[in-house]
Design a protein around this motif. Structure first.
Motif, PDB file in Angstrom:
ATOM      1  N   ALA A   1       0.842  -1.202   0.000  1.00 13.02           N
ATOM      2  CA  ALA A   1       0.000   0.000   0.000  1.00 13.02           C
ATOM      3  C   ALA A   1       0.874   1.248   0.000  1.00 13.02           C
ATOM      4  CB  ALA A   1      -0.923  -0.014   1.216  1.00 13.02           C
ATOM      5  N   ALA A   2       1.962   1.208   0.771  1.00 12.05           N
ATOM      6  CA  ALA A   2       2.895   2.337   0.804  1.00 12.05           C
ATOM      7  C   ALA A   2       3.577   2.509  -0.540  1.00 12.05           C
ATOM      8  CB  ALA A   2       3.929   2.131   1.909  1.00 12.05           C
ATOM      9  N   ALA A   3       3.975   1.406  -1.164  1.00 11.49           N
ATOM     10  CA  ALA A   3       4.613   1.467  -2.482  1.00 11.49           C
ATOM     11  C   ALA A   3       3.676   2.095  -3.508  1.00 11.49           C
ATOM     12  CB  ALA A   3       5.024   0.067  -2.932  1.00 11.49           C
ATOM     13  N   ARG A   4       2.408   1.695  -3.459  1.00  6.40           N
ATOM     14  CA  ARG A   4       1.416   2.271  -4.382  1.00  6.40           C
ATOM     15  C   ARG A   4       1.311   3.777  -4.172  1.00  6.40           C
ATOM     16  NH1 ARG A   4      -5.098   0.865  -4.569  1.00  6.40           N
ATOM     17  NH2 ARG A   4      -5.683   2.604  -5.916  1.00  6.40           N
ATOM     18  N   GLY A   5       1.268   4.205  -2.912  1.00 11.27           N
ATOM     19  CA  GLY A   5       1.166   5.630  -2.621  1.00 11.27           C
ATOM     20  C   GLY A   5       2.359   6.413  -3.115  1.00 11.27           C
ATOM     21  N   ILE A   6       3.564   5.855  -2.923  1.00  7.74           N
ATOM     22  CA  ILE A   6       4.781   6.525  -3.379  1.00  7.74           C
ATOM     23  C   ILE A   6       4.777   6.685  -4.897  1.00  7.74           C
ATOM     24  CG2 ILE A   6       7.286   6.266  -3.626  1.00  7.74           C
ATOM     25  CD1 ILE A   6       7.270   4.925  -0.857  1.00  7.74           C
ATOM     26  N   VAL A   7       4.422   5.620  -5.594  1.00  9.66           N
ATOM     27  CA  VAL A   7       4.410   5.649  -7.061  1.00  9.66           C
ATOM     28  C   VAL A   7       3.410   6.681  -7.567  1.00  9.66           C
ATOM     29  CG1 VAL A   7       3.884   4.327  -9.143  1.00  9.66           C
ATOM     30  CG2 VAL A   7       5.222   3.278  -7.313  1.00  9.66           C
ATOM     31  N   GLN A   8       2.220   6.712  -6.979  1.00  5.45           N
ATOM     32  CA  GLN A   8       1.191   7.657  -7.420  1.00  5.45           C
ATOM     33  C   GLN A   8       1.589   9.095  -7.115  1.00  5.45           C
ATOM     34  OE1 GLN A   8      -2.804   4.843  -7.251  1.00  5.45           O
ATOM     35  NE2 GLN A   8      -2.472   6.333  -5.636  1.00  5.45           N
ATOM     36  N   ASN A   9       2.325   9.311  -6.019  1.00  4.30           N
ATOM     37  CA  ASN A   9       2.808  10.659  -5.716  1.00  4.30           C
ATOM     38  C   ASN A   9       3.836  11.132  -6.732  1.00  4.30           C
ATOM     39  OD1 ASN A   9       1.209  10.976  -3.458  1.00  4.30           O
ATOM     40  ND2 ASN A   9       2.766  10.281  -2.021  1.00  4.30           N
ATOM     41  N   HIS A  10       4.426  10.194  -7.473  1.00  4.06           N
ATOM     42  CA  HIS A  10       5.381  10.529  -8.526  1.00  4.06           C
ATOM     43  C   HIS A  10       4.717  10.507  -9.912  1.00  4.06           C
ATOM     44  CE1 HIS A  10       8.278   9.627  -5.297  1.00  4.06           C
ATOM     45  NE2 HIS A  10       9.133  10.340  -5.989  1.00  4.06           N
ATOM     46  N   ASP A  11       3.376  10.562  -9.941  1.00  2.00           N
ATOM     47  CA  ASP A  11       2.601  10.564 -11.199  1.00  2.00           C
ATOM     48  C   ASP A  11       2.813   9.296 -12.005  1.00  2.00           C
ATOM     49  OD1 ASP A  11       1.571  13.127 -10.681  1.00  2.00           O
ATOM     50  OD2 ASP A  11       3.383  14.060 -11.485  1.00  2.00           O
ATOM     51  N   GLY A  12       3.121   8.211 -11.319  1.00  2.00           N
ATOM     52  CA  GLY A  12       3.317   6.930 -11.992  1.00  2.00           C
ATOM     53  C   GLY A  12       2.212   5.957 -11.650  1.00  2.00           C
ATOM     54  N   CYS A  13       2.428   4.701 -11.995  1.00  2.00           N
ATOM     55  CA  CYS A  13       1.454   3.656 -11.674  1.00  2.00           C
ATOM     56  C   CYS A  13       2.200   2.341 -11.475  1.00  2.00           C
ATOM     57  CB  CYS A  13       0.405   3.525 -12.774  1.00  2.00           C
ATOM     58  SG  CYS A  13       1.079   3.215 -14.427  1.00  2.00           S
ATOM     59  N   ILE A  14       1.512   1.376 -10.903  1.00  2.00           N
ATOM     60  CA  ILE A  14       2.134   0.092 -10.581  1.00  2.00           C
ATOM     61  C   ILE A  14       1.167  -1.018 -10.946  1.00  2.00           C
ATOM     62  CG2 ILE A  14       1.314   0.200  -8.195  1.00  2.00           C
ATOM     63  CD1 ILE A  14       3.899  -1.245  -7.370  1.00  2.00           C
ATOM     64  N   SER A  15       1.691  -2.117 -11.442  1.00  2.00           N
ATOM     65  CA  SER A  15       0.841  -3.247 -11.804  1.00  2.00           C
ATOM     66  C   SER A  15       1.503  -4.537 -11.334  1.00  2.00           C
ATOM     67  CB  SER A  15       0.600  -3.293 -13.319  1.00  2.00           C
ATOM     68  OG  SER A  15       1.823  -3.493 -14.011  1.00  2.00           O
ATOM     69  N   VAL A  16       0.710  -5.580 -11.240  1.00  2.00           N
ATOM     70  CA  VAL A  16       1.232  -6.882 -10.833  1.00  2.00           C
ATOM     71  C   VAL A  16       0.614  -7.947 -11.718  1.00  2.00           C
ATOM     72  CG1 VAL A  16      -0.562  -7.072  -9.057  1.00  2.00           C
ATOM     73  CG2 VAL A  16       1.474  -8.522  -8.923  1.00  2.00           C
ATOM     74  N   ASP A  17       1.430  -8.901 -12.099  1.00  2.00           N
ATOM     75  CA  ASP A  17       0.979 -10.026 -12.913  1.00  2.00           C
ATOM     76  C   ASP A  17       1.524 -11.295 -12.271  1.00  2.00           C
ATOM     77  OD1 ASP A  17      -0.145 -11.293 -15.330  1.00  2.00           O
ATOM     78  OD2 ASP A  17       1.952 -11.733 -15.761  1.00  2.00           O
ATOM     79  N   SER A  18       0.681 -12.293 -12.105  1.00  2.00           N
ATOM     80  CA  SER A  18       1.136 -13.491 -11.410  1.00  2.00           C
ATOM     81  C   SER A  18       0.530 -14.742 -12.022  1.00  2.00           C
ATOM     82  CB  SER A  18       0.770 -13.415  -9.920  1.00  2.00           C
ATOM     83  OG  SER A  18       1.370 -14.461  -9.189  1.00  2.00           O
ATOM     84  N   SER A  19       1.337 -15.767 -12.052  1.00  2.00           N
ATOM     85  CA  SER A  19       0.925 -17.090 -12.507  1.00  2.00           C
ATOM     86  C   SER A  19       1.782 -18.101 -11.742  1.00  2.00           C
ATOM     87  CB  SER A  19       1.142 -17.228 -14.026  1.00  2.00           C
ATOM     88  OG  SER A  19       2.493 -17.004 -14.362  1.00  2.00           O
ATOM     89  N   PRO A  20       1.490 -19.393 -11.825  1.00  2.00           N
ATOM     90  CA  PRO A  20       2.308 -20.366 -11.095  1.00  2.00           C
ATOM     91  C   PRO A  20       3.791 -20.222 -11.413  1.00  2.00           C
ATOM     92  CG  PRO A  20       0.317 -21.413 -11.896  1.00  2.00           C
ATOM     93  CD  PRO A  20       0.334 -20.030 -12.475  1.00  2.00           C
ATOM     94  N   GLN A  21       4.606 -20.061 -10.376  1.00  2.00           N
ATOM     95  CA  GLN A  21       6.064 -19.947 -10.456  1.00  2.00           C
ATOM     96  C   GLN A  21       6.531 -18.664 -11.158  1.00  2.00           C
ATOM     97  OE1 GLN A  21       7.897 -23.531 -11.938  1.00  2.00           O
ATOM     98  NE2 GLN A  21       6.957 -24.814 -10.364  1.00  2.00           N
ATOM     99  N   ARG A  22       5.683 -17.650 -11.171  1.00  2.00           N
ATOM    100  CA  ARG A  22       6.118 -16.381 -11.752  1.00  2.00           C
ATOM    101  C   ARG A  22       5.231 -15.240 -11.262  1.00  2.00           C
ATOM    102  NH1 ARG A  22       4.763 -12.778 -15.474  1.00  2.00           N
ATOM    103  NH2 ARG A  22       6.399 -11.640 -16.593  1.00  2.00           N
ATOM    104  N   THR A  23       5.854 -14.226 -10.647  1.00  2.00           N
ATOM    105  CA  THR A  23       5.150 -13.002 -10.256  1.00  2.00           C
ATOM    106  C   THR A  23       6.005 -11.813 -10.671  1.00  2.00           C
ATOM    107  OG1 THR A  23       4.029 -14.028  -8.372  1.00  2.00           O
ATOM    108  CG2 THR A  23       4.251 -11.632  -8.334  1.00  2.00           C
ATOM    109  N   SER A  24       5.359 -10.781 -11.206  1.00  2.00           N
ATOM    110  CA  SER A  24       6.081  -9.607 -11.675  1.00  2.00           C
ATOM    111  C   SER A  24       5.370  -8.340 -11.211  1.00  2.00           C
ATOM    112  CB  SER A  24       6.173  -9.608 -13.203  1.00  2.00           C
ATOM    113  OG  SER A  24       6.708  -8.397 -13.684  1.00  2.00           O
ATOM    114  N   PHE A  25       6.110  -7.470 -10.508  1.00  2.00           N
ATOM    115  CA  PHE A  25       5.617  -6.146 -10.147  1.00  2.00           C
ATOM    116  C   PHE A  25       6.291  -5.131 -11.073  1.00  2.00           C
ATOM    117  CE2 PHE A  25       4.513  -8.363  -6.277  1.00  2.00           C
ATOM    118  CZ  PHE A  25       3.342  -7.743  -5.874  1.00  2.00           C
ATOM    119  N   HIS A  26       5.471  -4.274 -11.660  1.00  2.00           N
ATOM    120  CA  HIS A  26       5.930  -3.337 -12.680  1.00  2.00           C
ATOM    121  C   HIS A  26       5.644  -1.917 -12.203  1.00  2.00           C
ATOM    122  CE1 HIS A  26       7.220  -4.032 -16.948  1.00  2.00           C
ATOM    123  NE2 HIS A  26       7.147  -2.725 -16.945  1.00  2.00           N
TER     124      HIS A  26
END
Length: 213
Positions: free
Chosen positions: A120-145
């Protein structure tokens, strides 16, 4: 610092693209995001039966249209354009749809009580920098962007307002910063362009210098 923050059974690799545009951001807060994502990835891998795996920290640049950005997590939809990105991906077990839907909620955690503020803190920091964050997950693979807009330095605006390198020669300038290294860089840069530079490392000292000059 990242190496000692993860399990010894986990391999940390880097994938850095060349010529990534700079972003305007708080370096300490970006380090916090990176460390948080790396630590979460390590815990996700350690929780698997094998307890070993790989984490990749990637940095690059991409053109994002509105359709792509609309799928990311942000209170306001960012404008389409060039974004520098930070990605942390791991080979952990992955997350189910219910977990993915809540991963950025305050106080949500799959760990013991008292954890869960990180994303939640990471999301807030990113949004304060006019950015965005996404997550994609499947078995044996997770990616935060993490996507951050490219910084734009408009030389014409600086020149129009009288701050061209040629226009500041001979000026007396007071530089104030509580970081000695930063203050030294500012002083050297302005001196190089012909300024007479006065420095202070705190507000009270700056006010004294202003009164004297």
């Amino acid at each position: 610092m990242l190496e000692v923050s993860i399990s010894k059974k986990i391999k940390l690799t880097y994938d850095f693209m060349g010529n990534v545009p700079p972003v305007e951001a708080d370096a300490t807060q970006l380090r916090q995001i990176i460390l948080n994502l790396i630590t979460n990835a390590s815990e996700a891998i350690s929780a698997t039966a094998r307890g070993s795996g790989e984490i990749t920290l990637a940095i690059g640049v991409m053109e994002c249209d509105r359709e792509y950005l609309s799928a990311a997590i942000s209170d306001e939809e960012p404008a389409a354009g060039t974004y520098s990105y930070l990605e942390v991906r791991d080979t952990g077990a992955g997350m189910d749809e219910a977990t993915l839907a809540k991963v950025f909620d305050p106080f949500f955690s799959t760990k013991f009580t008292g954890r869960g503020l990180g994303m939640a803190a990471a999301r807030g920091i990113v949004q304060n920098h006019d950015g965005c964050i996404s997550v994609d997950s499947s078995p044996q693979r997770t990616s935060f962007h993490v996507l951050l807009p490219r910084a734009v330095f408009d030389k014409e605006v600086l020149d129009t307002n009288g701050f061209s390198a040629e226009g500041i020669k001979g000026l007396k300038v007071l530089a104030v910063d509580d970081e000695p290294e930063i203050l030294a860089i500012i002083e050297n840069l302005l001196t190089h362009h012909g300024c007479h530079v006065l420095t202070a490392d705190k507000g009270s000292e700056a006010l004294e210098i202003i009164n004297r000059h």
